[in-house]
Structure formats: structure tokens, C-alpha cells
Design an enzyme around this catalytic site. Structure first.
Site, PDB file in Angstrom:
ATOM      1  N   LYS A   1      34.362  48.865  22.170  1.00 32.27           N
ATOM      2  CA  LYS A   1      34.152  49.918  23.113  1.00 32.27           C
ATOM      3  C   LYS A   1      35.122  51.068  22.591  1.00 32.27           C
ATOM      4  CE  LYS A   1      36.938  48.346  26.909  1.00 32.27           C
ATOM      5  NZ  LYS A   1      36.915  47.962  28.435  1.00 32.27           N
TER       6      LYS A   1
ATOM      7  N   GLY B   1      42.109  42.878  25.420  1.00 33.99           N
ATOM      8  CA  GLY B   1      42.307  43.864  26.070  1.00 33.99           C
ATOM      9  C   GLY B   1      40.983  44.739  25.986  1.00 33.99           C
ATOM     10  N   GLY B   2      39.835  44.325  25.767  1.00 31.17           N
ATOM     11  CA  GLY B   2      38.657  45.028  25.087  1.00 31.17           C
ATOM     12  C   GLY B   2      38.282  45.689  23.865  1.00 31.17           C
TER      13      GLY B   2
ATOM     14  N   PRO C   1      41.038  37.033  26.556  1.00 29.55           N
ATOM     15  CA  PRO C   1      40.102  36.699  25.429  1.00 29.55           C
ATOM     16  C   PRO C   1      39.496  37.734  24.647  1.00 29.55           C
ATOM     17  CG  PRO C   1      39.140  36.268  27.357  1.00 29.55           C
ATOM     18  CD  PRO C   1      40.393  36.770  27.910  1.00 29.55           C
TER      19      PRO C   1
ATOM     20  N   TYR D   1      49.430  40.809  41.130  1.00 29.23           N
ATOM     21  CA  TYR D   1      48.550  41.328  40.806  1.00 29.23           C
ATOM     22  C   TYR D   1      48.196  42.393  42.023  1.00 29.23           C
ATOM     23  CZ  TYR D   1      47.459  38.041  37.089  1.00 29.23           C
ATOM     24  OH  TYR D   1      47.483  37.387  36.190  1.00 29.23           O
TER      25      TYR D   1
END
Length: 351
Positions: free
Chosen positions: A221, A215-216, A212, A58
Site C-alpha cells: 500500500k 507495519g503494512g 507480520p 495499548y
């Protein structure tokens, strides 16, 4: 925030959310600056969160470095999980990636240094490498548990058959058990319902569920524009690529209107209810990039869907279970001697 044990095979107590820290740092060219990452960590801890999930890859190691600084004053209070396989180097080499014993040991030592700790609570094998024998992975993890450098071992993004085989091998060889799985799961990605989640419930494995919000996508949006993971990371993102995904987003938005909650909160509230009905622990991994997104996730803790709303979301997002599940379901009464409703099973015991 409520708490649970991580699966039925450990006594490890974790918060009902895990804070995913893939956005801690900017090594990938996108993410949270250190000060914003610190604010998110503090807010999560103030809300009662104790479960932290990171990985050596990460932000090319920056995430681990930041997490290590944040937990330093109260290391033993937090349940720290990290992963290996990919490595922290932006230009990975043949000897510094994969799941060999060589890379396992070297990766753990590097993670311990970046995290500023002498032990990891939960160590994940991040991905299968299709080369390393499962016996080598499990024996290496067992050594690390015996040494005290890790407390528990688990598998991330592995197929169900490999996890099942690993759990069986560890049990037969008296090695440290496989304690959990980490997989993608949301209203727009429910293929884990076929094999992975039933396996986790049957074997008592903890299940950490990443992405969850798809990915948006489930926030709605992307109907307003592409800004977000879709433009920054361009990976691990769902789009309205099917009629079902469009129907799922429509239903989430409609229930958000009914409840006054945000679409993200509705989506996570469904996941929390799904977890409440499981016979082992299902832990959503929330991955905010800023404090506002974290507040949205925390707000979901107070959202209670009605039974009808939960059913609407479950029905619109349901996937075909495929072979052999559908054939088995069709013949279940015959397989159970007539009326299957007359047979009850005992509750799952704590082993």
C-alpha cells in the site's frame, strides 16, 4: 483455524493466530472505535480464534478495557495475554514504569481491574528496562504464578542472551518457567533468525511474532501513498529503505498475482509455512484496524504456497547470519568428522 500448545514447556492450547489488540480504542489518536473493535473480536472468535494479546500501554489502557468487556461472557474460553513495563498513563512516572517488583505487582492489579478478570493466562514483561535484575523479575513472576493471578510468564522484546539466562535461572531456582518470547518477525524483518528463533526452538519456548506485515509495507500500500501506520503512528514501520526490501515487496506482489491472493495473505502464508517447519510454536500476532483487514488475515488461512514460491520468498528475504554462524557453517563437515550428511539427529522430544 488450527490450534497448538504455546511452546513445548506448557500445555496451554492457543489458536494459530493471536489477535493483537493494539488498535482497539483511540487513546493514541488512531485506532478502532469500540463498535469496530467489537466486530473484529466477534469475527475472530467466530473463525475459531482464542488467543488474545493486549498490553496495559495499548491505547493508554483502553484496549484492555475493551477486551475485558468482549470476553466477559466466555472468559474461560479465551487465552488472555497482557503485558507490563510501560504503564497505561500517558505521562509515565518513575515509580509506575519498568520491571521492578513494585511496578510488576501494581501493573498486574491495574490490568486485572481493567480486564474485569481475576487471572491472566500469559503475562509478558513487555520490554527490558536495563535496570531491574533478572532475579527480581523472575521471583516476582513466580509469586504471581503461585498466587494464581497469572498462569504463565514470558518475555517480550528481550535479547536472546537475557532470555536464555532467565530460562536457566528459573529452572535452577525451581521458579515458574519462562514459557515464550514475543518479537518482531516478517519477510522484511528476519534478524530473529540469527539468535532468537533458534533459541526458542532449542529451549522449547513459544514464539509470538508481531508485525507480520512489516507495519503494512508487505501489503504494497505504501507504493500508492503514505496512508496507514506510516502517517498515523509514525513508528514501528518499515519502508523500502534498501534494495532487499524493494526486492521482497516485488516478490510478494508477483506471487500475489500468481495465486490470486492479496499481498498480505501471501506474506502471512509464508509465515505460517515457516511456523509449520519449526520445532516449537510460532504464532503470528495479527493486528487489524478494521474488519476488512481482519478478513484479509483470515483469508491467508486458505492460501497454500508452492514449495517454489515459499523458497523464492525465503531466499529474497534471507539475511546474513553473521558471526559466528557463517564460520561455523563453513567448517561444519570438519567439525562433525567428515561428511555431516551421514549424521542424523533424533526428533525433539516432548519434555
Amino acid at each position: 483455524m488450527r490450534y497448538t500448545t504455546f511452546g513445548r514447556r506448557t500445555g496451554l492450547r492457543v489458536s494459530e493466530y493471536a489477535l493483537g489488540t493494539g488498535n482497539f480504542g483511540t487513546g493514541w489518536g488512531a485506532g478502532a472505535e469500540p463498535d469496530e473493535a467489537r466486530r473484529m473480536f466477534d469475527k475472530f472468535a467466530e473463525a475459531g480464534g482464542t488467543f488474545l494479546d493486549t498490553a496495559d500501554g495499548y491505547q493508554f489502557g483502553e484496549s484492555e478495557e475493551l477486551v475485558g468487556k468482549f470476553i466477559a461472557a466466555e472468559r474461560d474460553h479465551f487465552v488472555l495475554a497482557t503485558k507490563f513495563t510501560i504503564g497505561a498513563n500517558p505521562r509515565p512516572g518513575i515509580s509506575t514504569t519498568g520491571n521492578s517488583r513494585k511496578n510488576l505487582v501494581a501493573s498486574l492489579e491495574a490490568s486485572l481491574k481493567r480486564l474485569g478478570t481475576d487471572y491472566i493466562d500469559l503475562y509478558w514483561v513487555h520490554f527490558p528496562d536495563d535496570l531491574t535484575p533478572m532475579e527480581e523479575i523472575l521471583r516476582g513472576l513466580d509469586d504471581l504464578v503461585s498466587s494464581g493471578k497469572i498462569h504463565h510468564a514470558a518475555l517480550s522484546n528481550f535479547p536472546a542472551w537475557r532470555v536464555s539466562r532467565a530460562a536457566t535461572l528459573a529452572e535452577l531456582k525451581n521458579w515458574a518457567p519462562v514459557t515464550g518470547i514475543q518479537i518482531e518477525y516478517s519477510l522484511v524483518e528476519r534478524t530473529a533468525d540469527r539468535e532468537l528463533l533458534p533459541m526458542a526452538e532449542s529451549l522449547g519456548l513459544g514464539a509470538a511474532l508481531w508485525s507480520p506485515l512489516g507495519g503494512g509495507l508487505l501489503t504494497g500500500k505504501y507504493r500508492r501513498g503514505p496512508e496507514g501506520r506510516l502517517t498515523d503512528f509514525k513508528t514501528l514501520v518499515h519502508t523500502e529503505s534498501s534494495g532487499q526490501k524493494t526486492a521482497v515487496v516485488d516478490t510478494v506482489l508477483a506471487i500475489a498475482e500468481e495465486t490470486g491472493a492479496s499481498p498480505a495473505q501471501v506474506s502471512v502464508a509464508w509465515l505460517r509455512e515457516r511456523a509449520a517447519q519449526a520445532s516449537t510454536s510460532f504464532i503470528p500476532i495479527i493486528g487489524p484496524r478494521n474488519l476488512a483487514q481482519l478478513d484479509d488475515y483470515l483469508g491467508a488461512l486458505d492460501v497454500q504456497l508452492t514449495a517454489k514460491q515459499f523458497a523464492r520468498l525465503s531466499d529474497v528475504s534471507a539475511i546474513p547470519l553473521g558471526v559466528p554462524h557463517e564460520a561455523t557453517a563453513a567448517s561444519r563437515n570438519g567439525l562433525q568428522g567428515g561428511d555431516a550428511s551421514l549424521i542424523t539427529q533424533p526428533a525433539v522430544p516432548v519434555a
